[in-house]
Scaffold this motif. Structure first.
Motif, PDB file in Angstrom:
ATOM      1  N   SER A  45      52.350  36.438  44.746  1.00  0.00           N
ATOM      2  CA  SER A  45      52.135  35.596  45.924  1.00  0.00           C
ATOM      3  C   SER A  45      52.142  34.123  45.506  1.00  0.00           C
ATOM      4  CB  SER A  45      50.807  35.943  46.598  1.00  0.00           C
ATOM      5  OG  SER A  45      49.721  35.739  45.709  1.00  0.00           O
TER       6      SER A  45
ATOM      7  N   TYR B 130      43.808  37.598  45.097  1.00  0.00           N
ATOM      8  CA  TYR B 130      45.166  37.196  45.500  1.00  0.00           C
ATOM      9  C   TYR B 130      46.165  38.189  44.906  1.00  0.00           C
ATOM     10  CZ  TYR B 130      43.269  32.745  47.096  1.00  0.00           C
ATOM     11  OH  TYR B 130      42.557  31.784  47.773  1.00  0.00           O
TER      12      TYR B 130
ATOM     13  N   ILE C 175      50.738  30.272  45.828  1.00  0.00           N
ATOM     14  CA  ILE C 175      49.493  29.574  46.145  1.00  0.00           C
ATOM     15  C   ILE C 175      49.644  28.100  45.788  1.00  0.00           C
ATOM     16  CG2 ILE C 175      48.008  31.607  45.858  1.00  0.00           C
ATOM     17  CD1 ILE C 175      47.325  30.574  43.075  1.00  0.00           C
TER      18      ILE C 175
END
Length: 626
Positions: A352, A348, A354
């Motif tokens: 970002s 990942y 999540i």
């Protein structure tokens, strides 16, 4: 069934403590080890695991407690009389002997039973003999084969690699066929690959021999891989005893959770049964029995946190970093306030967003080891309290000497880099990251453990100073000592009743009296008769000193019939006529001693006279008596 289980224990430790220079290296350790088990002592350096192993081996004697082997007390039995062998951390091989002679060394000294015979008294006794050369050769070759060193018997131990030397040390230990094999960090000097290979070899060896292995290590992976049971230690105390799976999945406290594998340790509040609040988010769990709104610790393993695409029943987080670890990625994420570690097989991108999901079964809820720092102490003066030997300002108006309890919150304790900057000093013994802060334990110089919440990471062993703000110390008066003082006179009244003592007389006291008064009266009762006896000869019998001296002499003359004794006795007793008190006391004491001697001598003389008549007398004796 209980008796059978008890016999199955090969080693038992009961309340064993070992103290060095006033400090406990092992504190009240109690545990049992079954026959054939592979048990591992696990903990950081200095936790007491090697000391415990050495006490089992017999190289150290416990300060208190008992060590049993097959139900028999071996606490004070020397090492060579125990059916236990040790593989040392530094191997302890003999450099001047080859591999074969190193392994055979113990066999040459060992005596084995050879049968029974009758001794000179007609008693049946056990006889012993030494191993023959053929027997030694057979046993050494079998041990070399077991450690995969069959062709190395003629080699010098100094020419072997570290792993080969370790195998020789193990072969030397198992060739004597011990019932228990102790291994003190035997793989510590090996590289990673060789250490993993030796782990498998030790496991196979344990299965083949079927004896009890007790292993010491600070490597969590070794303990989890090889052990049937793990004993986790810290600062001389046993923290948890359980199987590897139980210790990993259900740690007893935050220290065990942090020491065994990776863990996310967070602070939370138990709202109700099966509901826990973490960082403002309420999660379902399987734990119950906690108090309502009780502060607790929550343990979540990195592999138990799942990353999902949907946000339903999930917690939003931002990726901080993603590091490849071979079989997985180690992902660090940030929630509202806490920082978590997640293991995942997918990469990942940092920054970002999540969504994280945790099953109810994967929350492990634990009671906090401590909620607040509490110190029982006293007031030095008004506004000054003693805490661990330091003088701290406070807002209390209690008088000097008043017994008090001081309480301080974890985040109100300030620690400094320079120990001299603190009012008191201490050493950091542990530091656990709890998502948004570090919780450190600082052991002061007088052995009190301060729990400290701080934003900075501290290393174990750091020397620090401790300061506490004046308004952060809460003082409460305590009254424990007063209760004890009220109970003490009751014990005195029961142990020395006035009515039952015929000699009490003038020393009768009221029912309620202090311990000091009772002690004074007991002293008077004890010494009063002695004072009376010493005064009588000085005042009344001082003028009549000669009569007690002459009476014992006359009695001696009648028994022994020796007139010479009378002549000798008179000049010796003449100095007793001195008028000093010391001489008078001596003069009165000497006749008493002679009276005692005279009282004893007539009882012995008849025995000698009974023997003499049956024997022919010497004519010389007759002339002397005439």
């Amino acid at each position: 069934m209980r008796n059978e289980e008890k016999k199955d224990y090969i080693i038992e430790l009961k309340n064993v403590t070992k103290t060095y220079d006033g400090k406990d290296a092992v504190k009240n350790a109690s545990f049992n080890i079954k026959r054939g088990e592979f048990v591992t002592f696990l903990g950081p350096s200095g936790c007491g695991k090697t000391t415990t192993l050495r006490m089992i081996a017999g190289f150290e004697n416990p300060t208190s407690g008992t060590i049993l082997f097959e139900g028999k007390d071996i606490t004070n039995i020397p090492p060579y009389q125990r059916k236990i062998n040790t593989v040392f951390q530094k191997y302890a091989l003999f450099p001047h002997l080859n591999v074969f002679k190193n392994i055979a060394f113990g066999l040459k000294l060992k005596a084995v039973p050879s049968g029974m015979k009758f001794n000179k008294k007609g008693e049946r006794v056990q006889t012993f003999r030494k191993y023959t050369k053929a027997e030694i050769k057979e046993k050494v070759n079998a041990a070399l084969k077991m450690v995969d060193l069959e062709d190395y018997g003629h080699r010098s131990v100094t020419s072997l690699s570290g792993g080969q030397q370790q195998r020789v040390a193990i072969a030397r230990a198992i060739v004597n066929e011990p019932e228990v094999l102790l291994l003190d960090e035997p793989l510590g000097a090996l590289d990673l690959k060789m250490r993993k290979d030796m782990q498998l070899e030790l496991m196979n060896m344990h299965e083949t021999l079927g004896i009890t292995f007790i292993y010491v290590t600070h490597d969590q992976e070794e303990a989890l891989t090889m052990s049937d049971k793990i004993i986790v230690m810290r600062d001389g105390l046993i923290q948890q005893i359980a199987t590897p799976k139980t210790i990993y999945d259900e740690p007893a406290n935050a220290f065990v959770a942090d020491f065994i594998g990776e863990s996310n340790i967070l602070s939370g509040i138990m709202i109700d049964d099966y509901k826990v609040d973490i960082d403002g988010n309420v999660f379902e769990c399987v734990d119950k029995g906690f108090k309502k709104n009780e502060p607790i610790d929550v343990i979540i393993r990195p592999e138990d946190i799942k990353i999902k695409k949907t946000s339903e029943n999930c917690v939003s987080a931002k990726v901080i970093s993603c590091v490849f670890k071979g079989d997985h990625y180690l992902i660090t994420v940030q929630t509202n306030e806490n920082e978590l570690v997640v293991h995942n097989t997918q990469y990942y991108e940092p920054e970002s967003e999540i969504s994280l999901y945790i099953k109810p079964f994967d929350f492990h809820i634990m009671h906090k080891a401590r909620i607040i720092n509490t110190v029982e102490t006293y007031m030095i003066s008004e506004g000054v309290v003693d805490i661990c030997g330091g003088h701290f300002d406070c807002n209390s108006t209690l008088d000097a000497g008043t017994l008090v309890t001081a309480t301080i919150d974890f985040d109100d304790v300030e620690i400094t880099d320079d120990p001299d900057d603190g009012i008191i000093q201490g050493t950091v013994v542990s530091a656990i990251y709890k998502g948004s802060y570090y919780q450190c334990i600082v052991k002061t110089d007088d052995n009190y453990d301060f729990f400290v919440d701080t934003d900075y990471e501290w290393l174990k062993g750091d020397r620090v100073g401790i300061n506490i703000a004046k308004d952060k110390i809460i003082i409460e008066e305590r009254f424990e000592e007063k209760k004890e003082e009220e109970e003490i006179p009751v014990v005195v009244e029961e142990s020395t009743p006035v009515e039952d003592d015929p000699d009490a007389g003038e020393f009768e006291a009221p029912v309620k009296r202090s311990l000091e008064e009772a002690a004074e009266m007991m002293e008077q009762e004890r010494y009063a008769p002695i004072e009376e006896t010493t005064e009588e000869p000085v005042v009344e019998e001082a003028p009549v000193v000669e009569t007690p001296v002459e009476e014992p002499v006359q009695e001696v003359v009648e028994v022994k019939e020796e007139p010479k004794a009378e002549v000798k006795a008179e000049p010796k007793k003449a100095p007793a006529k001195k008028t000093t008190k010391k001489a008078e006391n001596v003069a009165t004491e000497e006749p008493k001693k002679e009276e005692e001697k005279v009282a004893k001598k007539p009882a012995k003389k008849p025995v000698t006279f009974e023997r003499d008549p049956g024997k022919p007398r010497n004519p010389q004796n007759k002339t002397t008596k005439k």
